[in-house]
Design a protein around this motif. Structure first.
Motif, PDB file in Angstrom:
ATOM      1  N   GLY A 196     -43.447  -5.593 -24.647  1.00  0.00           N
ATOM      2  CA  GLY A 196     -42.412  -6.607 -24.855  1.00  0.00           C
ATOM      3  C   GLY A 196     -41.252  -6.533 -23.878  1.00  0.00           C
ATOM      4  O   GLY A 196     -40.329  -7.347 -23.953  1.00  0.00           O
ATOM      5  N   ASP A 197     -41.283  -5.564 -22.973  1.00  0.00           N
ATOM      6  CA  ASP A 197     -40.175  -5.382 -22.035  1.00  0.00           C
ATOM      7  C   ASP A 197     -40.432  -6.206 -20.774  1.00  0.00           C
ATOM      8  O   ASP A 197     -41.244  -5.839 -19.930  1.00  0.00           O
ATOM      9  CB  ASP A 197     -40.027  -3.902 -21.684  1.00  0.00           C
ATOM     10  CG  ASP A 197     -38.780  -3.640 -20.845  1.00  0.00           C
ATOM     11  OD1 ASP A 197     -38.053  -4.609 -20.543  1.00  0.00           O
ATOM     12  OD2 ASP A 197     -38.535  -2.468 -20.504  1.00  0.00           O
ATOM     13  N   LEU A 198     -39.735  -7.328 -20.664  1.00  0.00           N
ATOM     14  CA  LEU A 198     -39.864  -8.200 -19.492  1.00  0.00           C
ATOM     15  C   LEU A 198     -38.554  -8.272 -18.721  1.00  0.00           C
ATOM     16  O   LEU A 198     -38.276  -9.264 -18.040  1.00  0.00           O
ATOM     17  CB  LEU A 198     -40.294  -9.607 -19.931  1.00  0.00           C
ATOM     18  CG  LEU A 198     -41.696  -9.716 -20.545  1.00  0.00           C
ATOM     19  CD1 LEU A 198     -41.951 -11.127 -21.048  1.00  0.00           C
ATOM     20  CD2 LEU A 198     -42.759  -9.318 -19.534  1.00  0.00           C
ATOM     21  N   MET A 217     -41.957 -10.808  -8.774  1.00  0.00           N
ATOM     22  CA  MET A 217     -42.277 -10.235 -10.085  1.00  0.00           C
ATOM     23  C   MET A 217     -41.169 -10.526 -11.094  1.00  0.00           C
ATOM     24  O   MET A 217     -41.444 -10.861 -12.255  1.00  0.00           O
ATOM     25  CB  MET A 217     -42.500  -8.727  -9.952  1.00  0.00           C
ATOM     26  CG  MET A 217     -43.764  -8.346  -9.199  1.00  0.00           C
ATOM     27  SD  MET A 217     -43.953  -6.552  -9.002  1.00  0.00           S
ATOM     28  CE  MET A 217     -44.146  -6.039 -10.699  1.00  0.00           C
ATOM     29  N   ASN A 218     -39.908 -10.412 -10.657  1.00  0.00           N
ATOM     30  CA  ASN A 218     -38.791 -10.704 -11.563  1.00  0.00           C
ATOM     31  C   ASN A 218     -38.795 -12.166 -11.990  1.00  0.00           C
ATOM     32  O   ASN A 218     -38.504 -12.488 -13.152  1.00  0.00           O
ATOM     33  CB  ASN A 218     -37.469 -10.347 -10.891  1.00  0.00           C
ATOM     34  CG  ASN A 218     -37.238  -8.845 -10.817  1.00  0.00           C
ATOM     35  OD1 ASN A 218     -37.833  -8.092 -11.583  1.00  0.00           O
ATOM     36  ND2 ASN A 218     -36.402  -8.409  -9.904  1.00  0.00           N
ATOM     37  N   ASN A 219     -39.113 -13.055 -11.053  1.00  0.00           N
ATOM     38  CA  ASN A 219     -39.210 -14.475 -11.418  1.00  0.00           C
ATOM     39  C   ASN A 219     -40.325 -14.705 -12.431  1.00  0.00           C
ATOM     40  O   ASN A 219     -40.181 -15.498 -13.370  1.00  0.00           O
ATOM     41  CB  ASN A 219     -39.456 -15.317 -10.164  1.00  0.00           C
ATOM     42  CG  ASN A 219     -38.248 -15.343  -9.237  1.00  0.00           C
ATOM     43  OD1 ASN A 219     -37.118 -15.116  -9.677  1.00  0.00           O
ATOM     44  ND2 ASN A 219     -38.470 -15.607  -7.965  1.00  0.00           N
ATOM     45  N   LEU A 220     -41.444 -13.995 -12.235  1.00  0.00           N
ATOM     46  CA  LEU A 220     -42.552 -14.112 -13.185  1.00  0.00           C
ATOM     47  C   LEU A 220     -42.136 -13.587 -14.557  1.00  0.00           C
ATOM     48  O   LEU A 220     -42.432 -14.214 -15.586  1.00  0.00           O
ATOM     49  CB  LEU A 220     -43.763 -13.338 -12.661  1.00  0.00           C
ATOM     50  CG  LEU A 220     -44.972 -13.248 -13.606  1.00  0.00           C
ATOM     51  CD1 LEU A 220     -45.532 -14.638 -13.890  1.00  0.00           C
ATOM     52  CD2 LEU A 220     -46.051 -12.347 -13.014  1.00  0.00           C
ATOM     53  N   PHE A 221     -41.454 -12.433 -14.588  1.00  0.00           N
ATOM     54  CA  PHE A 221     -40.989 -11.878 -15.863  1.00  0.00           C
ATOM     55  C   PHE A 221     -40.051 -12.859 -16.577  1.00  0.00           C
ATOM     56  O   PHE A 221     -40.113 -13.010 -17.803  1.00  0.00           O
ATOM     57  CB  PHE A 221     -40.261 -10.550 -15.630  1.00  0.00           C
ATOM     58  CG  PHE A 221     -41.172  -9.424 -15.235  1.00  0.00           C
ATOM     59  CD1 PHE A 221     -42.534  -9.492 -15.473  1.00  0.00           C
ATOM     60  CD2 PHE A 221     -40.667  -8.287 -14.612  1.00  0.00           C
ATOM     61  CE1 PHE A 221     -43.377  -8.458 -15.110  1.00  0.00           C
ATOM     62  CE2 PHE A 221     -41.500  -7.244 -14.246  1.00  0.00           C
ATOM     63  CZ  PHE A 221     -42.856  -7.337 -14.495  1.00  0.00           C
ATOM     64  N   THR A 222     -39.182 -13.504 -15.803  1.00  0.00           N
ATOM     65  CA  THR A 222     -38.244 -14.461 -16.400  1.00  0.00           C
ATOM     66  C   THR A 222     -38.994 -15.634 -17.025  1.00  0.00           C
ATOM     67  O   THR A 222     -38.695 -16.054 -18.159  1.00  0.00           O
ATOM     68  CB  THR A 222     -37.261 -14.968 -15.333  1.00  0.00           C
ATOM     69  OG1 THR A 222     -36.540 -13.849 -14.787  1.00  0.00           O
ATOM     70  CG2 THR A 222     -36.266 -15.948 -15.934  1.00  0.00           C
ATOM     71  N   SER A 227     -41.133 -18.268 -21.864  1.00  0.00           N
ATOM     72  CA  SER A 227     -42.300 -18.831 -22.556  1.00  0.00           C
ATOM     73  C   SER A 227     -42.520 -18.152 -23.902  1.00  0.00           C
ATOM     74  O   SER A 227     -42.749 -18.816 -24.921  1.00  0.00           O
ATOM     75  CB  SER A 227     -43.538 -18.676 -21.672  1.00  0.00           C
ATOM     76  OG  SER A 227     -44.692 -19.135 -22.340  1.00  0.00           O
ATOM     77  N   PHE A 228     -42.437 -16.810 -23.919  1.00  0.00           N
ATOM     78  CA  PHE A 228     -42.612 -16.081 -25.179  1.00  0.00           C
ATOM     79  C   PHE A 228     -41.494 -16.398 -26.163  1.00  0.00           C
ATOM     80  O   PHE A 228     -41.719 -16.466 -27.376  1.00  0.00           O
ATOM     81  CB  PHE A 228     -42.665 -14.573 -24.910  1.00  0.00           C
ATOM     82  CG  PHE A 228     -43.907 -14.130 -24.192  1.00  0.00           C
ATOM     83  CD1 PHE A 228     -45.096 -14.820 -24.324  1.00  0.00           C
ATOM     84  CD2 PHE A 228     -43.889 -13.007 -23.368  1.00  0.00           C
ATOM     85  CE1 PHE A 228     -46.243 -14.418 -23.666  1.00  0.00           C
ATOM     86  CE2 PHE A 228     -45.028 -12.598 -22.704  1.00  0.00           C
ATOM     87  CZ  PHE A 228     -46.207 -13.308 -22.850  1.00  0.00           C
ATOM     88  N   LYS A 229     -40.287 -16.579 -25.626  1.00  0.00           N
ATOM     89  CA  LYS A 229     -39.154 -16.905 -26.498  1.00  0.00           C
ATOM     90  C   LYS A 229     -39.375 -18.250 -27.182  1.00  0.00           C
ATOM     91  O   LYS A 229     -39.139 -18.395 -28.390  1.00  0.00           O
ATOM     92  CB  LYS A 229     -37.864 -16.927 -25.677  1.00  0.00           C
ATOM     93  CG  LYS A 229     -36.619 -17.165 -26.511  1.00  0.00           C
ATOM     94  CD  LYS A 229     -35.370 -17.134 -25.638  1.00  0.00           C
ATOM     95  CE  LYS A 229     -34.124 -17.395 -26.485  1.00  0.00           C
ATOM     96  NZ  LYS A 229     -32.897 -17.384 -25.645  1.00  0.00           N
ATOM     97  N   ARG A 230     -39.849 -19.248 -26.413  1.00  0.00           N
ATOM     98  CA  ARG A 230     -40.133 -20.556 -27.009  1.00  0.00           C
ATOM     99  C   ARG A 230     -41.249 -20.451 -28.045  1.00  0.00           C
ATOM    100  O   ARG A 230     -41.204 -21.097 -29.101  1.00  0.00           O
ATOM    101  CB  ARG A 230     -40.524 -21.551 -25.912  1.00  0.00           C
ATOM    102  CG  ARG A 230     -39.359 -21.979 -25.032  1.00  0.00           C
ATOM    103  CD  ARG A 230     -39.735 -23.184 -24.181  1.00  0.00           C
ATOM    104  NE  ARG A 230     -40.807 -22.881 -23.252  1.00  0.00           N
ATOM    105  CZ  ARG A 230     -40.605 -22.444 -22.009  1.00  0.00           C
ATOM    106  NH1 ARG A 230     -39.371 -22.250 -21.561  1.00  0.00           N
ATOM    107  NH2 ARG A 230     -41.624 -22.208 -21.211  1.00  0.00           N
TER     108      ARG A 230
END
Length: 446
Positions: A196-198, A217-222, A227-230
């Motif tokens: 869960g750590d993004l 990678m940071n852009n992908l994590f964001t 997406s997971f938050k939504r």
């Protein structure tokens, strides 16, 4: 995942191979160049020696009319002199020669340089003649003298290389390892994260070759985090919206069942019972979704609390369920087992495992719960157990390995796995002999 190749090894290889190749080429060039120079120097020395002997012999001839030389004393020879020789002729007669040239009687060499093989050894011979004074000078030198010198020169280059090249390769390896250290740190940082750590990777003080990868990678994590938050927000809202109508439907169903007590139509009664079971299953699914949404809603806040008390409280709630199913629920809990975790998450984890154990244990079966002082927890049931294939899959979402017809959402053990990952807890599934399932949890104590 299969590793195709090592970047560090490839860099060391691409640096080391040209270095070794350059060393070999340098050695070969040095060998041929040195041999040529040695050949030229030794030949020039032979020419010079012949001219000196010619001049001395002419002076002797002018002064005394005929040259006369004493034989050289073999007792005062240098060891290298055995590889050198000379012979002097006057009017076709041999008037002087060195001790090393005693075996040259049958040798006839042309003017200038020539190679002669005498007694199995190769000699370089230089012949100088003076027609006016009818003089002939022969200077000879064994080839192995030149070979020895070139071998010594090559040895002087190779021997240090034997020590220097490994040292250079070691320095190259250390340099490559230090160069790749930022990538290794990034890899370790990502590998140590839970599912869960993004959060973004720190991009300060990174080489410019690696920085674009970290930014990507940071852009992908964001994007993944958003997406997971939504998804969590949708699940949370949907579950909340479903709770009220489900509760109303269950109440209405219970009212209908009470009012239909006098109805003798069995199909009508069975329909109401099936409806109530469906509502219960849906309600359970909604509760599981809400639990998952609450757990994933933000950072897990951990604190030190007593696992023994938490486990005992959970067992108190499930004693009634076990009694209603005629299942023996026993416990052996060590006191004061303290852990650092989120109490709500741990409670949900324990309840989900207990819920599964009681659900899939047959009537008159047993469920045993053990917690040792070292933090080892076992929940053993006497149900049908799981196959080896199902043991690997049951932690996935909406995967159910049940073949008994029991109802379920397929989310319980996926929630357990999520909590386990967040707390670095070791979990394993084993067979409980003679039948059943054993769930083992290894907690980190404080």
């Amino acid at each position: 995942m299969k590793m195709d190749y090592s970047l560090r090894r490839r860099l060391i290889l691409w640096i080391s191979l040209p270095l070794l190749l350059a060393s070999v080429i340098t050695l070969l060039i040095g060998y041929f160049y040195s041999w040529q120079e040695i050949d030229e120097i030794y030949n020039a020395q032979m020419v010079h020696s012949a001219k000196v002997l010619m001049q001395l012999t002419k002076e002797e001839l002018i002064e005394e009319g005929a040259p006369h030389f004493e034989m050289d004393d073999e007792r005062i020879q240098h060891e290298y002199e055995a590889k050198l020789g000379f012979r002097i002729w006057n009017n076709g007669q041999l008037v002087s020669f060195s001790s090393s040239a005693k075996d040259f009687k049958d040798m006839t060499a042309p003017l200038g340089f020539s190679s002669q093989r005498i007694n199995g050894q190769k000699w370089q011979v230089f012949v100088l003649e003076n027609a006016q004074h009818k003089m002939r000078i022969e200077i000879s030198e064994r080839y192995d003298a030149r070979y020895e010198l070139i071998i010594q020169l090559m040895g002087a280059l190779i021997v240090p290389g034997i020590f220097f090249i490994p040292a250079i390769l070691f320095i190259v390896g250390v340099g490559v390892r230090k160069t790749l250290k930022p990538m290794i740190k990034i890899s370790a940082d990502v590998d140590q994260r839970n599912s869960g750590d993004l959060s973004p990777i720190r991009s300060q003080s990174l080489p410019k070759e690696i920085a674009p990868l970290v930014v990507a990678m940071n852009n992908l994590f964001t994007r993944l985090n958003e997406s997971f938050k939504r998804e969590r927000e949708f699940t949370d809202h949907a579950a909340h919206e479903l709770r009220t109508p489900l509760a109303a439907m269950k109440t209405q169903t219970q009212v209908l069942m009470k009012k239909s007590a006098h109805i003798k139509d069995k199909s009508y009664i069975e329909g109401l019972e099936n409806l109530q079971d469906s509502i219960d299953r849906t309600t359970h699914l909604v509760e599981q979704l809400l639990s998952l949404a609450r757990l994933q809603s933000g950072d897990i806040q951990k604190e030190t609390f007593n696992l023994s008390v938490c486990l005992d409280d959970c067992l108190q709630e499930y004693q009634i369920i076990a009694k209603n199913k005629d299942i023996t629920l026993t416990k052996s809990i060590a006191s004061d087992v303290w852990i650092f975790a989120n109490d709500m998450a741990v409670t949900i984890l324990i309840k989900n495992i207990l819920d599964n154990a009681l659900k899939y244990t047959n009537q008159n079966g047993s469920v045993e719960v053990i917690l040792t002082s070292k933090g080892r927890m076992e929940i053993n049931d006497t149900g049908q157990g799981l196959s080896d294939r199902d043991k690997k899959r049951v932690f996935e979402r909406f995967v159910r390995a049940d073949k008994t017809g029991q109802t379920g959402s397929g989310l319980g053990l996926s929630i357990v796995k999520w909590v386990v990952d967040q707390h670095d807890i070791s979990i394993s599934l084993e067979d409980n002999r003679p039948h059943g399932l054993k769930v083992i949890l290894e907690w980190q104590l404080v």
